[in-house]
Design an enzyme around this catalytic site. Sequence first.
Site, PDB file in Angstrom:
ATOM      1  N   VAL A 126       0.758  -0.848  -0.484  1.00 61.97           N
ATOM      2  CA  VAL A 126       0.060  -0.026   0.001  1.00 61.97           C
ATOM      3  C   VAL A 126       1.008   1.025   0.029  1.00 61.97           C
ATOM      4  O   VAL A 126       2.124   1.273   0.137  1.00 61.97           O
ATOM      5  CB  VAL A 126      -1.344   0.342   1.447  1.00 61.97           C
ATOM      6  CG1 VAL A 126      -2.149  -1.131   0.878  1.00 61.97           C
ATOM      7  CG2 VAL A 126      -0.068   0.276   2.147  1.00 61.97           C
ATOM      8  N   SER A 127       0.524   2.014  -0.301  1.00 61.88           N
ATOM      9  CA  SER A 127       1.551   3.534  -0.487  1.00 61.88           C
ATOM     10  C   SER A 127       1.137   4.178   0.609  1.00 61.88           C
ATOM     11  O   SER A 127       2.657   5.169   0.599  1.00 61.88           O
ATOM     12  CB  SER A 127       0.810   4.177  -1.553  1.00 61.88           C
ATOM     13  OG  SER A 127       0.578   4.380  -2.535  1.00 61.88           O
ATOM     14  N   THR A 128       0.923   4.314   1.896  1.00 65.57           N
ATOM     15  CA  THR A 128       1.205   4.720   2.986  1.00 65.57           C
ATOM     16  C   THR A 128       0.551   3.922   4.029  1.00 65.57           C
ATOM     17  O   THR A 128      -0.001   3.040   4.311  1.00 65.57           O
ATOM     18  CB  THR A 128       0.235   6.052   3.009  1.00 65.57           C
ATOM     19  OG1 THR A 128      -1.129   6.026   3.163  1.00 65.57           O
ATOM     20  CG2 THR A 128       0.038   7.171   2.233  1.00 65.57           C
ATOM     21  N   GLN A 147      -2.424   3.264   5.435  1.00 66.93           N
ATOM     22  CA  GLN A 147      -3.779   2.164   4.621  1.00 66.93           C
ATOM     23  C   GLN A 147      -3.386   1.263   5.111  1.00 66.93           C
ATOM     24  O   GLN A 147      -2.525   0.444   6.099  1.00 66.93           O
ATOM     25  CB  GLN A 147      -3.528   1.665   3.141  1.00 66.93           C
ATOM     26  CG  GLN A 147      -3.658   3.752   2.407  1.00 66.93           C
ATOM     27  CD  GLN A 147      -3.338   3.320   0.860  1.00 66.93           C
ATOM     28  OE1 GLN A 147      -2.138   3.694   0.714  1.00 66.93           O
ATOM     29  NE2 GLN A 147      -3.543   3.829   0.290  1.00 66.93           N
ATOM     30  N   THR A 179       4.788   4.651  -1.631  1.00 67.36           N
ATOM     31  CA  THR A 179       4.622   5.050  -2.457  1.00 67.36           C
ATOM     32  C   THR A 179       4.975   3.964  -4.279  1.00 67.36           C
ATOM     33  O   THR A 179       5.936   3.921  -3.793  1.00 67.36           O
ATOM     34  CB  THR A 179       4.636   6.341  -2.657  1.00 67.36           C
ATOM     35  OG1 THR A 179       4.044   6.645  -4.486  1.00 67.36           O
ATOM     36  CG2 THR A 179       6.282   6.981  -3.047  1.00 67.36           C
TER      37      THR A 179
END
Length: 198
Positions: free
Chosen positions: A8-10, A13, A36
Amino acid sequence: MRIAYARVSTDKQELYRQLDALERVGYDKLIQEKFTGTQKKRAGLDSLFNTVRLGDTVIIESISRLGRKTLDILSTVEELKEQGVEVISLKENLDTSTPTGQAMFQMMAVIAQLERDLTVQRVNEGLASAKARGVTLGRPIMDKQKVKDALRLYDSGQYSVKDILRITGISQGSLYRKLKERDSKQILTSIIEDTEKK
């Protein structure tokens, strides 16, 4: 070996949805990260490449977990294929070990090439249009006197960088670049002088 990769990007999340999907199909090892996808250089992805061996299979919940850009995704899959590693993406039902999966992968490659060609075309058209309007392309030439003034103010130690930029009108990047160039020249001159003395 079947290696699952989840991303996941962050940090905000969660990976639960991906992990549930991966657990349903089963795997021998799990690599997960929160970073990211716009950057290809990632610790989790590096770990994946260091783990895989000839004959292994990488399983992902979605092809987008490998990256944001089509070119980066293709590059990653190609690198894995070169190492004799197959890729399975559950959401897209993509399996590079099957004829259908290979065809889908080739279609992605065609789309990526089209993206590349269109980008190059747009850039060239933009440059031609700007040139036709008399726009000077490239980095603007700095006023030598402004640079000298900026370096003199910097050396005085009486002004902050912000003040120097305001007074002279040059950019922060230009100031630091000129300081670096000057330092490099001084070091080189010092080395030459020391060599000549020996």
